[in-house]
Design an enzyme around this catalytic site. Structure first.
Site, mmCIF file in Angstrom:
data_model
loop_
_atom_site.group_PDB
_atom_site.id
_atom_site.type_symbol
_atom_site.label_atom_id
_atom_site.label_comp_id
_atom_site.label_asym_id
_atom_site.label_seq_id
_atom_site.Cartn_x
_atom_site.Cartn_y
_atom_site.Cartn_z
ATOM 1 N N ARG A 179 50.597 14.775 8.689
ATOM 2 C CA ARG A 179 50.452 15.865 9.652
ATOM 3 C C ARG A 179 51.700 16.729 9.704
ATOM 4 O O ARG A 179 51.621 17.960 9.823
ATOM 5 C CB ARG A 179 50.121 15.293 11.037
ATOM 6 C CG ARG A 179 49.538 16.323 12.007
ATOM 7 C CD ARG A 179 50.581 16.962 12.884
ATOM 8 N NE ARG A 179 51.415 15.975 13.508
ATOM 9 C CZ ARG A 179 52.703 16.160 13.772
ATOM 10 N NH1 ARG A 179 53.292 17.293 13.485
ATOM 11 N NH2 ARG A 179 53.422 15.197 14.333
ATOM 12 N N HIS B 22 73.754 19.831 16.364
ATOM 13 C CA HIS B 22 73.036 20.638 17.355
ATOM 14 C C HIS B 22 71.536 20.484 17.150
ATOM 15 O O HIS B 22 70.964 21.071 16.238
ATOM 16 C CB HIS B 22 73.455 22.111 17.258
ATOM 17 C CG HIS B 22 74.916 22.321 17.485
ATOM 18 N ND1 HIS B 22 75.483 22.239 18.740
ATOM 19 C CD2 HIS B 22 75.933 22.554 16.620
ATOM 20 C CE1 HIS B 22 76.786 22.434 18.646
ATOM 21 N NE2 HIS B 22 77.084 22.627 17.369
ATOM 22 N N TRP C 153 67.397 17.011 9.009
ATOM 23 C CA TRP C 153 66.086 16.511 9.401
ATOM 24 C C TRP C 153 65.000 17.544 9.116
ATOM 25 O O TRP C 153 64.157 17.824 9.955
ATOM 26 C CB TRP C 153 66.061 16.095 10.875
ATOM 27 C CG TRP C 153 67.121 15.097 11.222
ATOM 28 C CD1 TRP C 153 68.207 15.281 12.010
ATOM 29 C CD2 TRP C 153 67.184 13.736 10.760
ATOM 30 N NE1 TRP C 153 68.948 14.135 12.079
ATOM 31 C CE2 TRP C 153 68.344 13.172 11.334
ATOM 32 C CE3 TRP C 153 66.387 12.940 9.927
ATOM 33 C CZ2 TRP C 153 68.729 11.847 11.095
ATOM 34 C CZ3 TRP C 153 66.767 11.636 9.693
ATOM 35 C CH2 TRP C 153 67.913 11.095 10.263
ATOM 36 N N THR D 45 61.780 18.633 7.313
ATOM 37 C CA THR D 45 60.577 18.207 6.605
ATOM 38 C C THR D 45 60.253 19.212 5.495
ATOM 39 O O THR D 45 60.342 20.422 5.700
ATOM 40 C CB THR D 45 59.397 18.093 7.576
ATOM 41 O OG1 THR D 45 59.689 17.090 8.551
ATOM 42 C CG2 THR D 45 58.113 17.709 6.846
ATOM 43 N N ASN E 264 57.117 25.874 19.581
ATOM 44 C CA ASN E 264 56.004 25.698 20.507
ATOM 45 C C ASN E 264 54.684 25.565 19.759
ATOM 46 O O ASN E 264 53.794 24.801 20.155
ATOM 47 C CB ASN E 264 55.940 26.865 21.485
ATOM 48 C CG ASN E 264 55.321 26.485 22.804
ATOM 49 O OD1 ASN E 264 55.710 25.498 23.423
ATOM 50 N ND2 ASN E 264 54.339 27.259 23.238
ATOM 51 N N ARG F 174 39.467 -12.018 15.157
ATOM 52 C CA ARG F 174 40.514 -13.032 15.232
ATOM 53 C C ARG F 174 40.078 -14.124 16.209
ATOM 54 O O ARG F 174 39.869 -13.864 17.409
ATOM 55 C CB ARG F 174 41.821 -12.399 15.708
ATOM 56 C CG ARG F 174 42.955 -13.389 15.944
ATOM 57 C CD ARG F 174 43.471 -13.992 14.658
ATOM 58 N NE ARG F 174 44.728 -14.705 14.889
ATOM 59 C CZ ARG F 174 45.381 -15.375 13.952
ATOM 60 N NH1 ARG F 174 44.903 -15.411 12.710
ATOM 61 N NH2 ARG F 174 46.509 -15.990 14.230
ATOM 62 N N GLU G 66 60.840 18.260 17.674
ATOM 63 C CA GLU G 66 60.258 19.408 18.395
ATOM 64 C C GLU G 66 60.455 19.265 19.908
ATOM 65 O O GLU G 66 59.610 19.633 20.704
ATOM 66 C CB GLU G 66 58.761 19.588 18.094
ATOM 67 C CG GLU G 66 58.336 19.369 16.664
ATOM 68 C CD GLU G 66 59.007 20.304 15.671
ATOM 69 O OE1 GLU G 66 59.911 21.043 16.070
ATOM 70 O OE2 GLU G 66 58.641 20.271 14.496
#
Length: 404
Positions: free
Chosen positions: A109, A155, A181, A183, A259, A287, A382
């Protein structure tokens, strides 16, 4: 005393209870929305689900570009945008797609969200006509991959303090800085990079083949392992004046992009939680302990009932926000409401599901621990829990408390 009130209950047969749709939410969706959902579900079942545990185990997303092209062929990339090869679907349809993608894996996603709701949305909303024509059709088809460079090593929650700079050199711009970071960074053809200029924060469309640009892969992650996560390094990257996004001036522009991505997370987190709930329900029914399936014990049923409550309340919230977004009335505070609630509850559902599976809950033979680890990242990217809490706090009190 005899009750003489007429029976107003319709004399019609009620549908049977569906444990997978206990609130009959499907009845609230249009045929087109159901078709989008089912198409994405089948795509994930055929192309991703058989491999995702192995990819997560190896911390790889092999064939990411081929996967993107397949998704582009289905119209999933930038699907809620109009024109330039984009599908132009409703916000609800896009949300349902995010739900099914994340029910498979949060990393899958994320690939779609960063492509469509961050990189493509930024160009679509703030780009020049030339930028739109150059990039959006290829990105919609999956022929070009995009990434979005805002977060920096020092930051994250305070992007206004970014250190990446863009300075004028004649008619050109020179970009210097680092982003973290990110993606899709190492496989991207284009990066939307935000930098500080003499006129405030501005966005730039950066072809990743530009001299001075590099995107080393980040390793040793314990979450979002089946996802390409990178650092962006900009060392004197020279860009023409036309690389700047003309409609984006100030920090509000990148925040509006975030957003959009948060809206997809509102739906996607429900998918991760649903997958964990279904795994726990199936496991509990097979189970056997003390001579009976553990689904027959009261404590297990309490867990299953509580998980069902939270996931399907979250689904109703996502649908409500989606209808508001399609109507043009959705506010960013309401998106924070959804992101804060749904990710937090989905993570709690995964943790509870893990206890239902016992020791098997930590095995990649089941999806639960993978979703649980992934959601630890979704909880903070986000916008962290703290940031969305303070967004709501300010909306409720009128007092901003971000700086203590």
């Amino acid at each position: 005393m005899t009750n003489t009130e007429p029976n107003t209950e319709p004399n019609t047969a009620k549908p049977s209870f569906d444990k997978h749709d206990p609130l009959a939410v499907d009845a609230l969706l249009s045929e087109e929305e159901l078709a989008v959902r089912d198409t994405v579900r089948r795509f994930c079942a055929d192309n991703v689900a058989p491999h995702i545990a192995d990819w997560f185990d190896r911390a790889e997303l092999p064939g990411a570009r081929d996967l993107a092209k397949q998704m582009g062929g289905l119209g999933l990339l930038g699907m809620h945008l109009d024109g330039y090869g984009c599908a132009g679907t409703s916000a609800v349809a896009y949300g349902l797609a995010c739900l099914e993608l994340e029910a498979c894996d949060s990393g899958i996603r994320s690939l779609v969200s960063v492509q469509g709701s961050l990189a493509m949305f930024a160009i679509h909303r703030y780009g020049s006509e030339e930028q739109k024509r150059e990039w959006l059709p290829r990105m919609a088809a999956g022929d070009a991959i995009g990434c979005f460079g805002l977060t920096e090593p020092d930051h994250g929650s305070d992007p206004g303090s970014m250190r990446t700079t863009a300075r004028r050199d004649g008619a050109d711009w020179i970009l210097d800085g680092r982003k973290m970071w990110i993606t899709n960074g190492s496989i991207a053809d284009v990066a939307v990079v935000w930098a500080r200029t003499d006129d405030g924060v501005r966005g730039f469309v950066v072809p990743t083949g530009s001299p001075g640009f590099s995107a080393p892969l980040m390793h040793r992650k314990m979450s979002l392992r089946a996802s390409v996560t990178s650092e962006l390094v900009l060392d004197g990257v020279r860009l023409p004046a036309s690389a700047m996004l003309p409609g984006a001036a100030g920090l509000g522009a990148p925040l509006s992009c975030l957003n959009e991505a948060r809206y997809g997370i509102v739906w996607g987190s429900v998918g991760a939680g649903r997958s964990a709930l279904e795994a726990a329900l199936d496991y509990a029914g097979t189970r056997v302990q003390f001579g009976r399936p553990i689904a027959g014990f009261q404590l297990t049923q309490a867990k299953l009932a509580d998980m069902t409550l939270e996931i399907h309340k979250a689904l109703l919230l996502a649908l409500h926000l989606g209808r508001m977004k399609d109507a043009g009335t959705l506010r960013h505070e309401q998106v924070s409401f959804g992101k804060l609630n749904n990710v937090r509850e989905a993570l709690d559902v995964c943790r509870t599901a893990r206890t239902v599976l016992g020791a098997n809950g930590i095995s990649l033979e089941y999806p639960v621990i993978r979703h649980m680890n992934n959601l630890e990242s979704v909880l903070t990217y986000e916008g962290t829990v703290e940031m969305h809490t303070l967004v709501l706090g300010q909306a409720m009190t009128g007092i901003p408390a971000f700086r203590g």
